[in-house]
Design an enzyme around this catalytic site. Structure first.
Site, mmCIF file in Angstrom:
data_model
loop_
_atom_site.group_PDB
_atom_site.id
_atom_site.type_symbol
_atom_site.label_atom_id
_atom_site.label_comp_id
_atom_site.label_asym_id
_atom_site.label_seq_id
_atom_site.Cartn_x
_atom_site.Cartn_y
_atom_site.Cartn_z
ATOM 1 N N CYS A 98 -13.861 40.729 -15.321
ATOM 2 C CA CYS A 98 -14.351 39.597 -16.117
ATOM 3 C C CYS A 98 -13.445 39.359 -17.329
ATOM 4 C CB CYS A 98 -15.810 39.798 -16.498
ATOM 5 S SG CYS A 98 -16.599 38.266 -17.076
ATOM 6 N N HIS A 188 -18.348 40.685 -11.495
ATOM 7 C CA HIS A 188 -18.758 41.984 -12.038
ATOM 8 C C HIS A 188 -19.250 42.883 -10.907
ATOM 9 C CE1 HIS A 188 -18.705 41.700 -16.475
ATOM 10 N NE2 HIS A 188 -18.963 40.412 -16.310
ATOM 11 N N GLU A 190 -19.865 45.917 -11.050
ATOM 12 C CA GLU A 190 -20.757 46.945 -11.609
ATOM 13 C C GLU A 190 -22.154 46.417 -11.937
ATOM 14 O OE1 GLU A 190 -19.115 45.157 -15.467
ATOM 15 O OE2 GLU A 190 -18.736 45.134 -13.311
#
Length: 243
Positions: A98, A188, A190
């Site tokens: 990001c 993202h 994660e």
């Protein structure tokens, strides 16, 4: 990879307050996704002014997301950009996520700015390029997949020589590779549904201004497990590179 040459997570921001009930922060979620022992990970808070280490003393670099903007021209952003350019030149494995994706692109000569289509947030469908199938990192991903996103700025122009690896309806550059060991992902890997839902709510008013419905985006949130494969795969590539 060892405690003497750890993976370095370059922390560039902190989670938004609505995520305070959720344990951990960007660096914890990234390390967990890679499956690495905490003893193998070192966190350097670039935004707080932590000293950037000698590149010969680390095995790889993962760059977190942030509420900061690359175009802020803060001193720490300039310092981190110069350091990352050196890391890529020395073929240290790098993964930017990001804001980290944007910072890496900026460091390598790309152009970053506000996405002219507005905020992209929620669970978004990505389409990978043909080149992704042969890429050491992206080859673990399917040609089409959902991913969790939350960003206002984008890589508007890739660095010269970068290879485009994916896109979405609102974002032309969802992933890129540069040289043999550097990658940026706008999404993202994660994030889970709880995290991205918080960001949808965070942008509710801005979304309304651009004619989008936060409620509709909430309803469209779904798991995106395939995107998480890039974290584990990056860890493997660090080891393969001699970390």
């Amino acid at each position: 990879m060892s405690a003497d040459r750890p993976l370095l997570i370059l922390k560039t921001g902190r989670k938004t307050p609505c995520l305070n009930p959720l344990p951990g922060d960007y660096e914890d979620w990234i390390a967990a996704g890679m499956g690495w022992d905490p003893a193998q990970v070192r966190v350097v808070d670039a935004a707080a002014g932590d000293m950037l280490p000698d590149l010969h003393r680390i095995s790889g670099i993962a760059i977190t997301g942030s509420g900061a903007m690359v175009t802020d021209q803060a001193l720490w952003i300039s310092r981190a950009s110069e350091w990352l350019a050196q890391a890529v030149e020395q073929q240290v494995p790098v993964l930017g996520i990001c804001f980290g994706h944007q910072l890496l692109a900026h460091a390598l000569g790309g152009r970053v700015g506000y996405n002219p289509q507005g905020v992209e947030v929620g669970t978004v469908d990505l389409k990978l390029s043909r080149e992704a199938a042969d890429d050491p990192l992206f080859s673990v991903l399917p040609e089409r997949m959902p991913a969790q996103l939350s960003h206002r700025q984008s890589v508007l122009a890739l660095p010269p020589g970068a290879r485009l690896l994916g896109r979405s309806a609102m974002e032309a550059h969802q992933g890129f590779a540069f040289g043999p060991r550097a990658w940026g992902v706008q999404f993202h890997p994660e994030f889970d549904h709880r995290i991205v839902g918080c960001f949808v709510e965070h942008y509710r008013e801005i979304l309304a201004e651009q004619g989008a419905s936060a409620d509709a985006l909430h309803a469209a949130i779904r798991p995106a497990p395939q995107s998480r494969h890039v974290l584990r795969r990056f860890g493997e590539l660090v080891v393969d590179a001699g970390g």
